[in-house]
Enzyme design. Structure first.
Site, PDB file in Angstrom:
ATOM      1  N   SER A   1       0.812  -1.214   0.000  1.00 56.25           N
ATOM      2  CA  SER A   1       0.000   0.000   0.000  1.00 56.25           C
ATOM      3  C   SER A   1       0.852   1.275   0.000  1.00 56.25           C
ATOM      4  O   SER A   1       1.516   1.577  -0.983  1.00 56.25           O
ATOM      5  CB  SER A   1      -0.952  -0.046   1.205  1.00 56.25           C
ATOM      6  OG  SER A   1      -1.919   0.965   1.141  1.00 56.25           O
TER       7      SER A   1
ATOM      8  N   ASP B   1      10.124   5.411 -10.204  1.00 57.60           N
ATOM      9  CA  ASP B   1       9.753   6.033 -11.475  1.00 57.60           C
ATOM     10  C   ASP B   1      10.541   7.314 -11.737  1.00 57.60           C
ATOM     11  O   ASP B   1      10.896   7.615 -12.881  1.00 57.60           O
ATOM     12  CB  ASP B   1       8.255   6.359 -11.494  1.00 57.60           C
ATOM     13  CG  ASP B   1       7.409   5.127 -11.798  1.00 57.60           C
ATOM     14  OD1 ASP B   1       7.968   4.027 -11.893  1.00 57.60           O
ATOM     15  OD2 ASP B   1       6.169   5.274 -11.916  1.00 57.60           O
TER      16      ASP B   1
ATOM     17  N   LYS C   1      -0.771  -4.177  -3.335  1.00 55.89           N
ATOM     18  CA  LYS C   1      -2.070  -3.596  -2.971  1.00 55.89           C
ATOM     19  C   LYS C   1      -2.180  -2.228  -3.632  1.00 55.89           C
ATOM     20  O   LYS C   1      -1.629  -1.247  -3.159  1.00 55.89           O
ATOM     21  CB  LYS C   1      -2.216  -3.470  -1.452  1.00 55.89           C
ATOM     22  CG  LYS C   1      -3.558  -2.876  -1.028  1.00 55.89           C
ATOM     23  CD  LYS C   1      -3.655  -2.779   0.486  1.00 55.89           C
ATOM     24  CE  LYS C   1      -4.951  -2.099   0.902  1.00 55.89           C
ATOM     25  NZ  LYS C   1      -5.000  -0.673   0.498  1.00 55.89           N
TER      26      LYS C   1
END
Length: 475
Positions: free
Chosen positions: A338, A349, A363
């Site tokens: 999460s 990224d 998740k």
């Protein structure tokens, strides 16, 4: 009661719907320029109305009367249970169980929180509670104080590390579980509790009468590693245990303390340990990622309504400027879920960090906690989240840049891996997206010297290991 009022409201609602709306819903728009007859193909030459497919039936809006008929069925069953079950049932528990069943049928993360569970959840996410301020472990049926937390009732009273808690309010600790002992020491702020401890070198037990205060659970611990001895070196290791309201504050204070201890000299590298961090508050994940980023998206959320769809961005600040040139490694494993995945995905990224370890939990959904007043709350999945590069990690997880597996003791082998979100019954799926099919380890040794992933990250920063993924370089 058979929900007569609700049925009547449904009928009234159906009658009051404008006819033009019903027509627009039930009929396709007329073709303003029909094709010549000879060019039209009749898809249904028999003239019979085809049966709708299962997908069409699921997508079509149901008649309100059908919905309230189902609710009437619920009322009938509820009345039969009340009247005929072998023992008189608790009606409130029956209704709460029905609510829980309705919510848990949606996905593994939606559910009903009774008042006690809701209070516990709020305490957990706030990272604060009424208590004494001692970190403890069980040792030989007694509670051993690992350390008192600074500026808490326990620290101010003089409770010391290695003290053994013998009694709580006159009740012997022996025979209690650790959770039971913790429950007795916690309580409303301002109330008193008496602790009796045994201390090495002191003959008689020592009694402390303490007044409970507000205790902030430590979300972040840090140490310097990479030296000849454990706890020494020029590589900062920040362990973030969960994303409570104390998460970002903990990261900020840890970095400040590290620089202060080093006379404002930057560490050679930072290791952010998110292993087995189950997540927590989305806003805290954004703040933590922002601590290491000066621009760009951190996470994107997309829900059914506009209010649940948003983009959260990082912004330049003195903290990320201070550590901008410090290489960063993030440790993840099968227990990183999460909010942990939001941070790891954003840093990966943006190429701000090199991820080391094993695949994360996967998740990729966001839950809203909706208060129901005195009846508790409901936890409802309201959005999916995506990394800055528009990646959904739902049931897939984040793959580290460098996979490093732990050396798992024989007694734990085969029991140290979990599939993650993809292994949960009823999990949300995304059409066309692959899902994890093999497990990812959650094992982390207590001894740092035996922690293969941590030691690899240290050697990577020291230059003793090399990999094209390190150091991460933003494009």
């Amino acid at each position: 009661m058979r929900l007569t009022t609700l049925r009547l409201a449904a009928i009234c609602a159906a009658v009051l719907v404008p006819a033009t709306v019903l027509i627009a819903q039930d009929q396709p728009p007329a073709d303003p320029a029909p094709a010549p007859v000879e060019e039209q193909l009749d898809p249904n030459p028999s003239g019979e109305t085809p049966e709708p497919t299962a997908a069409e039936r699921a997508a079509a809006p149901r008649d309100p009367l059908e919905i309230y008929a189902d609710l009437n069925l619920f009322g009938e069953i509820f009345d039969r249970i009340r009247a005929e079950y072998v023992d008189p049932p608790d009606e409130q528990e029956l209704i709460r169980a029905a609510i829980q069943g309705m919510l848990t049928s949606l996905d593994p993360h939606s559910g009903y929180l009774p008042p006690a569970d809701y209070d516990e959840m709020r305490e957990d996410t706030s990272g604060q509670f009424g208590g004494l301020g001692v970190e403890i472990i069980m040792e030989e049926d007694l509670i051993k104080v690992v350390s008192p937390i600074d500026e808490t009732p326990a620290a101010r009273a003089g409770i010391m590390a290695n003290d053994l808690i013998y009694e709580i309010d006159g009740q012997p600790v022996q025979g209690m579980t650790q959770d039971e002992a913790v429950e007795k020491m916690r309580g409303p702020v301002g109330t008193d509790v008496t602790i009796t401890v045994l201390r090495e070198g002191v003959t008689d037990p020592i009694e402390f009468k303490l007044t409970r205060g507000i205790i902030s659970m430590r979300a972040v611990r840090w140490s310097m590693e990479g030296g000849a001895e454990e706890g020494e070196g020029d590589i900062a290791v920040l362990r973030l245990s969960r994303f409570s309201e104390q998460a970002f504050v903990g990261i900020e204070r840890a970095i400040e303390d590290i620089y202060k201890a080093r006379d404002d000299v930057a560490p050679k590298g930072i290791i952010l340990d998110l292993r087995n961090n189950p997540g927590g508050l989305v806003d805290q994940s954004v703040y933590v990622a922002d601590a290491f980023l000066n621009r760009g998206a951190v996470v994107l959320t997309r829900g059914r309504s506009e209010s649940e769809s948003a983009r959260y961005d990082a912004a330049p600040d003195p903290l990320d400027a201070k550590i901008a040139d410090v290489p960063l490694v993030v440790l993840i494993n099968g227990g990183s879920a999460s909010a942990s995945e939001i941070v790891a995905g954003a840093l990966q990224d943006h190429k701000r960090a090199t991820l080391v370890g094993t695949r994360s939990f996967g998740k990729g959904s966001v839950q809203s906690i909706i208060s129901l007043g005195p009846d508790g709350a409901m936890r409802l999945t309201t959005a999916r989240y995506y990394t800055p590069n528009n990646r959904s990690i739902q049931a897939l997880g984040i793959t580290p840049d460098i996979e490093v597996r732990q050396v798992v003791p024989e007694e734990f082998q085969g029991r140290d891996e979990i599939i993650g979100e993809a292994g949960l019954e009823g999990h949300i799926t995304i059409e066309g997206q692959e899902e994890a099919s093999v497990g990812s380890s959650v094992y982390v040794p207590a001894d740092k010297a035996e922690d293969t992933q941590l030691q690899y990250a240290i050697r990577l920063i020291k230059g003793e290991e090399t990999d094209p993924a390190y150091p991460a370089k933003a494009e």
